[in-house]
Design a protein around this motif. Sequence first.
Motif, PDB file in Angstrom:
ATOM      1  N   ARG A   1      18.130   4.195   6.562  1.00  0.00           N
ATOM      2  CA  ARG A   1      17.687   5.589   6.561  1.00  0.00           C
ATOM      3  C   ARG A   1      18.281   6.371   7.731  1.00  0.00           C
ATOM      4  NH1 ARG A   1      11.845   8.318   5.001  1.00  0.00           N
ATOM      5  NH2 ARG A   1      12.899   9.950   3.878  1.00  0.00           N
TER       6      ARG A   1
ATOM      7  N   LEU B   1       2.765  14.769  -6.917  1.00  0.00           N
ATOM      8  CA  LEU B   1       3.388  13.829  -7.860  1.00  0.00           C
ATOM      9  C   LEU B   1       2.382  12.803  -8.407  1.00  0.00           C
ATOM     10  CD1 LEU B   1       6.890  13.281  -6.184  1.00  0.00           C
ATOM     11  CD2 LEU B   1       6.223  14.944  -7.914  1.00  0.00           C
TER      12      LEU B   1
ATOM     13  N   ASP C   1       7.275  -4.499  -6.194  1.00  0.00           N
ATOM     14  CA  ASP C   1       6.536  -5.756  -6.414  1.00  0.00           C
ATOM     15  C   ASP C   1       5.032  -5.615  -6.122  1.00  0.00           C
ATOM     16  OD1 ASP C   1       7.683  -5.452  -3.734  1.00  0.00           O
ATOM     17  OD2 ASP C   1       6.639  -7.299  -3.252  1.00  0.00           O
ATOM     18  N   GLN C   2       4.682  -4.808  -5.124  1.00  0.00           N
ATOM     19  CA  GLN C   2       3.261  -4.662  -4.769  1.00  0.00           C
ATOM     20  C   GLN C   2       2.491  -3.882  -5.844  1.00  0.00           C
ATOM     21  OE1 GLN C   2       1.984  -6.248  -1.948  1.00  0.00           O
ATOM     22  NE2 GLN C   2       4.059  -7.065  -1.975  1.00  0.00           N
TER      23      GLN C   2
ATOM     24  N   MET D   1       2.005  -5.163   2.448  1.00  0.00           N
ATOM     25  CA  MET D   1       2.301  -4.127   3.451  1.00  0.00           C
ATOM     26  C   MET D   1       1.684  -2.836   2.946  1.00  0.00           C
ATOM     27  SD  MET D   1       4.843  -3.996   1.057  1.00  0.00           S
ATOM     28  CE  MET D   1       6.015  -5.231   1.519  1.00  0.00           C
TER      29      MET D   1
ATOM     30  N   ARG E   1      13.715  -0.471  -1.756  1.00  0.00           N
ATOM     31  CA  ARG E   1      12.428   0.041  -2.230  1.00  0.00           C
ATOM     32  C   ARG E   1      11.902  -0.655  -3.489  1.00  0.00           C
ATOM     33  NH1 ARG E   1      12.657   6.530  -1.435  1.00  0.00           N
ATOM     34  NH2 ARG E   1      10.441   6.384  -1.109  1.00  0.00           N
TER      35      ARG E   1
ATOM     36  N   ALA F   1       9.260   8.145  -7.780  1.00  0.00           N
ATOM     37  CA  ALA F   1       7.809   8.291  -7.939  1.00  0.00           C
ATOM     38  C   ALA F   1       7.395   8.270  -9.412  1.00  0.00           C
ATOM     39  CB  ALA F   1       7.340   9.578  -7.267  1.00  0.00           C
TER      40      ALA F   1
ATOM     41  N   THR G   1       8.162   8.261   8.679  1.00  0.00           N
ATOM     42  CA  THR G   1       9.599   8.059   8.426  1.00  0.00           C
ATOM     43  C   THR G   1      10.226   9.321   7.836  1.00  0.00           C
ATOM     44  OG1 THR G   1      11.203   6.779   7.147  1.00  0.00           O
ATOM     45  CG2 THR G   1       9.023   6.940   6.196  1.00  0.00           C
TER      46      THR G   1
ATOM     47  N   GLY H   1       3.012   4.386  -2.665  1.00  0.00           N
ATOM     48  CA  GLY H   1       3.055   4.398  -4.128  1.00  0.00           C
ATOM     49  C   GLY H   1       2.244   3.245  -4.721  1.00  0.00           C
TER      50      GLY H   1
HETATM   51  C1  UD1 Z   1       6.272   7.316  -0.161  1.00  0.00           C
HETATM   52  C2  UD1 Z   1       6.737   8.752  -0.059  1.00  0.00           C
HETATM   53  C3  UD1 Z   1       8.007   8.841   0.776  1.00  0.00           C
HETATM   54  C4  UD1 Z   1       7.797   8.181   2.143  1.00  0.00           C
HETATM   55  C5  UD1 Z   1       7.222   6.778   1.984  1.00  0.00           C
HETATM   56  C6  UD1 Z   1       6.832   6.151   3.312  1.00  0.00           C
HETATM   57  C7  UD1 Z   1       5.965   9.726  -2.129  1.00  0.00           C
HETATM   58  C8  UD1 Z   1       6.303  10.273  -3.481  1.00  0.00           C
HETATM   59  N1  UD1 Z   1       6.980   9.253  -1.405  1.00  0.00           N
HETATM   60  O1  UD1 Z   1       7.293   6.578  -0.812  1.00  0.00           O
HETATM   61  O2  UD1 Z   1       8.344  10.220   0.941  1.00  0.00           O
HETATM   62  O3  UD1 Z   1       9.038   8.103   2.807  1.00  0.00           O
HETATM   63  O4  UD1 Z   1       6.044   6.814   1.154  1.00  0.00           O
HETATM   64  O5  UD1 Z   1       5.955   6.965   4.006  1.00  0.00           O
HETATM   65  O6  UD1 Z   1       4.821   9.764  -1.722  1.00  0.00           O
HETATM   66  N2  UD1 Z   1       7.538  -1.732  -0.493  1.00  0.00           N
HETATM   67  C9  UD1 Z   1       7.688  -3.000  -1.003  1.00  0.00           C
HETATM   68  N3  UD1 Z   1       7.126  -3.299  -2.220  1.00  0.00           N
HETATM   69  C10 UD1 Z   1       6.475  -2.372  -2.965  1.00  0.00           C
HETATM   70  C11 UD1 Z   1       6.326  -1.066  -2.441  1.00  0.00           C
HETATM   71  C12 UD1 Z   1       6.858  -0.781  -1.206  1.00  0.00           C
HETATM   72  O7  UD1 Z   1       8.300  -3.866  -0.373  1.00  0.00           O
HETATM   73  O8  UD1 Z   1       6.005  -2.710  -4.068  1.00  0.00           O
HETATM   74  C13 UD1 Z   1       8.085  -1.395   0.833  1.00  0.00           C
HETATM   75  C14 UD1 Z   1       9.186  -0.335   0.770  1.00  0.00           C
HETATM   76  O9  UD1 Z   1      10.453  -0.908   0.510  1.00  0.00           O
HETATM   77  C15 UD1 Z   1       9.093   0.270   2.149  1.00  0.00           C
HETATM   78  C16 UD1 Z   1       7.587   0.208   2.461  1.00  0.00           C
HETATM   79  O10 UD1 Z   1       7.062  -0.769   1.589  1.00  0.00           O
HETATM   80  O11 UD1 Z   1       9.766  -0.530   3.080  1.00  0.00           O
HETATM   81  C17 UD1 Z   1       6.855   1.521   2.279  1.00  0.00           C
HETATM   82  O12 UD1 Z   1       7.152   2.054   1.001  1.00  0.00           O
HETATM   83  P1  UD1 Z   1       6.119   2.967   0.206  1.00  0.00           P
HETATM   84  O13 UD1 Z   1       5.015   3.351   1.109  1.00  0.00           O
HETATM   85  O14 UD1 Z   1       5.763   2.289  -1.070  1.00  0.00           O
HETATM   86  O15 UD1 Z   1       6.989   4.236  -0.129  1.00  0.00           O
HETATM   87  P2  UD1 Z   1       6.964   5.133  -1.416  1.00  0.00           P
HETATM   88  O16 UD1 Z   1       5.607   5.154  -2.033  1.00  0.00           O
HETATM   89  O17 UD1 Z   1       8.127   4.780  -2.283  1.00  0.00           O
END
Ligand code: UD1
Length: 425
Positions: free
Chosen positions: A335, A27, A124-125, A164, A121, A93, A308, A168
């Motif tokens: 979850r 992706l 902001d980051q 954190m 989800r 994504a 996760t 993505g």
């Molecule tokens: C990616 C994976 C997903 C997996 C997840 C965690 C892809 C397409 N998807 O999702 O399958 O379950 O990683 O391993 O690769 N967060 C914030 N702010 C942000 C971004 C994230 O608070 O701007 C938090 C999220 O709510 C969550 C944590 O950070 O609690 C991790 O999320 P993130 O690693 O970003 O997950 P995804 O990239 O959406």
Amino acid sequence: MDAIRVRGQSTPLKGKVRISGAKNAALPILCATLLSEGESKLRNVPALRDIDTTAALLRFLGRDVKVDAPIVTVGPGTVKPEAPYELVKQMRASVLVLGPLVARYGRAKVSLPGGCAIGARPVDQHLKGLEALGCTIRLERGYVIAEGPNGGGRLKGAEVYFDMPTVGGTENVMMAAALAKGRTTLVNCAREPEIEELGRILNKMGAEVDGAGTDVIHVKGADDLHPFDHAIIPDRIEAGTYMIAAALHEGSDVLLEGAELDDLEALSVKMRAAGMTITKEDALMRVQRKGPIRGVNVTTAPHPGFPTDMQAQFMMMMCLARGESVISETIFENRFMHVPELQRMGASVVLRGNSAVVQGVPKLYGASVMATDLRASASLVLAGLVADEETEVRRVYHLDRGYEHIEDKLRGLGANIERVKGVEG
Ligand code: UD1
């Protein structure tokens, strides 16, 4: 709507299953094609709904995309950097086009992905990282509008600290930094193998990325990036799911072709603790179950911690363990959607905040079940393999987002499983 029907069995699974290319690597890499002109080719791409959704998004943006699994070709085209809600809402994504678009075109308008079945989800980051590179970000009527410095100029390298580790977020900002002027340092990055893979691609395209797969990544941007031809890494979550399938019957002996044991360390450690034998045999991984399943506690964590995306499937296995196990989810709230459905099949699970206390039971019962997310659906198919009589897993479109030909692959290992059409959702 399609459903999956599984007849539970007492006979073990045996044989070899080939692991497909990694959805979560494909992706972002498809989004990275937006960073360059010309034709890029991605090989070993699984035939999945999320891939089709990304292809549709790239086409909407103006690129010429051909999906001919396992090859996706992204050809040139005149890009209008606007991604509408109708496409972005289908898959979170999609927000990964934001970094590439604003870096290349100086402007991007991308819908906010909205809520999702496994929690809030936020992004902001992602936005904070792009701002550090000089973007001006506005949120307007559900859209993110990002603009390069001085009304659409080139982004500038900077230091970005993530609050954190976000997969993505790290990917989006890495891609933007690949076209920014100068050096960017990303701190507290997510360390998933899929990020390492994106780093390889950006290097192939002409950027200089160092440290992808560690918590500090350096990116030296290039003035121009070129297209690439690349075969993606195997899907460690698909592999992990078949590892669990191989653990459900005593006597099972399954070979996984193409799985990377190194990327599955946390899961392998826990599966061995639960009683499984996991070995590497040349290019194959062998999973055998020779005795009972033992109860093991698991806490999800960012990579290299326990993924996760394997929590639901592991919990399903624990439903049949001897003794108790505690499964704690620290990445996403909400979850545990597989829990009520597993309970309907006879599992003994009690939820306490972000933990599930699982008491192993001798047997599960077939039922009609459905889940509202991808990995939860997978756990229900797994439960169907050992439940008595028949289990019907509905809303299969969730499974089709992330598992290529799951019914064929499981049937190849001796499972009694089929896809049926036209079942009520
Ligand atoms: C990616 C994976 C997903 C997996 C997840 C965690 C892809 C397409 N998807 O999702 O399958 O379950 O990683 O391993 O690769 N967060 C914030 N702010 C942000 C971004 C994230 O608070 O701007 C938090 C999220 O709510 C969550 C944590 O950070 O609690 C991790 O999320 P993130 O690693 O970003 O997950 P995804 O990239 O959406």
